[in-house]
Design a protein around this motif. Sequence first.
Motif, mmCIF file in Angstrom:
data_model
loop_
_atom_site.group_PDB
_atom_site.id
_atom_site.type_symbol
_atom_site.label_atom_id
_atom_site.label_comp_id
_atom_site.label_asym_id
_atom_site.label_seq_id
_atom_site.Cartn_x
_atom_site.Cartn_y
_atom_site.Cartn_z
ATOM 1 N N MET A 1 40.703 15.195 52.571
ATOM 2 C CA MET A 1 41.766 16.019 53.094
ATOM 3 C C MET A 1 43.030 15.847 52.239
ATOM 4 S SD MET A 1 40.781 17.203 56.435
ATOM 5 C CE MET A 1 42.296 17.301 57.263
ATOM 6 N N TRP A 2 43.893 16.856 52.259
ATOM 7 C CA TRP A 2 45.086 16.839 51.419
ATOM 8 C C TRP A 2 46.035 15.703 51.797
ATOM 9 C CZ3 TRP A 2 50.060 17.378 53.176
ATOM 10 C CH2 TRP A 2 50.219 17.807 54.487
ATOM 11 N N GLU A 3 46.013 15.233 53.051
ATOM 12 C CA GLU A 3 46.918 14.167 53.484
ATOM 13 C C GLU A 3 46.638 12.842 52.787
ATOM 14 O OE1 GLU A 3 44.998 15.932 55.604
ATOM 15 O OE2 GLU A 3 46.208 16.724 57.224
ATOM 16 N N LYS A 4 45.457 12.701 52.235
ATOM 17 C CA LYS A 4 45.059 11.432 51.631
ATOM 18 C C LYS A 4 45.268 11.395 50.114
ATOM 19 C CE LYS A 4 41.677 10.505 55.244
ATOM 20 N NZ LYS A 4 42.565 9.860 56.130
ATOM 21 N N ILE A 5 45.818 12.460 49.551
ATOM 22 C CA ILE A 5 46.083 12.499 48.108
ATOM 23 C C ILE A 5 47.211 11.525 47.788
ATOM 24 C CG2 ILE A 5 46.934 13.915 46.196
ATOM 25 C CD1 ILE A 5 45.632 16.307 47.561
ATOM 26 N N GLU A 6 46.941 10.606 46.858
ATOM 27 C CA GLU A 6 47.961 9.627 46.474
ATOM 28 C C GLU A 6 47.929 9.395 44.971
ATOM 29 O OE1 GLU A 6 48.229 5.965 48.595
ATOM 30 O OE2 GLU A 6 47.570 6.884 50.474
ATOM 31 N N PHE A 7 49.087 9.437 44.359
ATOM 32 C CA PHE A 7 49.295 9.113 42.962
ATOM 33 C C PHE A 7 50.569 8.294 42.884
ATOM 34 C CE2 PHE A 7 46.854 13.037 42.807
ATOM 35 C CZ PHE A 7 45.899 12.757 41.849
ATOM 36 N N LEU A 8 50.595 7.312 42.021
ATOM 37 C CA LEU A 8 51.802 6.496 41.869
ATOM 38 C C LEU A 8 52.995 7.332 41.420
ATOM 39 C CD1 LEU A 8 50.348 3.270 40.201
ATOM 40 C CD2 LEU A 8 51.091 3.583 42.569
ATOM 41 N N GLU A 9 52.736 8.366 40.621
ATOM 42 C CA GLU A 9 53.809 9.191 40.074
ATOM 43 C C GLU A 9 54.338 10.227 41.069
ATOM 44 O OE1 GLU A 9 50.923 7.827 37.010
ATOM 45 O OE2 GLU A 9 50.675 9.047 38.787
ATOM 46 N N ILE A 10 53.643 10.439 42.186
ATOM 47 C CA ILE A 10 54.018 11.474 43.148
ATOM 48 C C ILE A 10 54.641 10.819 44.377
ATOM 49 C CG2 ILE A 10 53.162 13.369 44.592
ATOM 50 C CD1 ILE A 10 53.003 13.880 41.562
ATOM 51 N N ALA A 11 55.856 11.232 44.716
ATOM 52 C CA ALA A 11 56.572 10.641 45.849
ATOM 53 C C ALA A 11 56.040 11.132 47.190
ATOM 54 C CB ALA A 11 58.061 10.951 45.738
ATOM 55 N N GLY A 12 55.531 12.357 47.225
ATOM 56 C CA GLY A 12 55.032 12.886 48.488
ATOM 57 C C GLY A 12 54.415 14.256 48.312
ATOM 58 N N VAL A 13 53.652 14.663 49.316
ATOM 59 C CA VAL A 13 53.016 15.975 49.331
ATOM 60 C C VAL A 13 53.340 16.618 50.671
ATOM 61 C CG1 VAL A 13 50.825 17.222 49.272
ATOM 62 C CG2 VAL A 13 51.134 15.208 47.835
ATOM 63 N N GLU A 14 53.757 17.872 50.641
ATOM 64 C CA GLU A 14 54.004 18.631 51.851
ATOM 65 C C GLU A 14 53.216 19.929 51.776
ATOM 66 O OE1 GLU A 14 58.494 17.519 53.185
ATOM 67 O OE2 GLU A 14 58.249 19.136 51.739
ATOM 68 N N LYS A 15 52.716 20.348 52.914
ATOM 69 C CA LYS A 15 51.937 21.584 52.997
ATOM 70 C C LYS A 15 52.763 22.621 53.745
ATOM 71 C CE LYS A 15 47.631 23.310 54.981
ATOM 72 N NZ LYS A 15 46.457 22.927 55.782
ATOM 73 N N ALA A 16 52.930 23.805 53.148
ATOM 74 C CA ALA A 16 53.614 24.902 53.830
ATOM 75 C C ALA A 16 52.669 25.426 54.913
ATOM 76 C CB ALA A 16 53.977 26.004 52.853
#
Length: 146
Positions: A1-16
């Motif tokens: 699922m998209w909520e579990k996407i994690e990268f050290l370089e990415i501060a956060g993910v939001e879905k419209a």
Amino acid sequence: MWEKIEFLEIAGVEKAVAEYNIWELNKSPYGKFKIKIFQNTKGLYTGYSNIQVIDETGSFYCAVGYGDTEESALNDTIKHYLKLVSWKEDWQETDFSAVQPRRPIKATGVPRQCSAMAAPRGRPAIPMMKTAEYKICKAEGYTKWR
């Protein structure tokens, strides 16, 4: 699922998750504006208006709202908008500003427009890059998008 996407370089993910047309005819010169609702990876919701309102100091702010559900974030965002327009009675068109489309930013984080994205007659550029345009922007130092 998209909520579990994690990268050290990415501060956060939001879905419209939603976009609403808000019809307000008493203060806003535009008649309507939009509120977009985003969900973060923790399941919380945030709403943002695409209209900015001037405050007592001359700075512009968009309405922002938070909630545990999409509906509560929409409700909170509308309440914030109404609070933003409650400090005076006589509103002019210059007291409002529509949020512009996002533009590429330079590595320094300062918003700037690449020459390949210049729009005719002062209209804001829309970031729809073709390969040749991307190469021009990259040569000018614009490698990130907001």
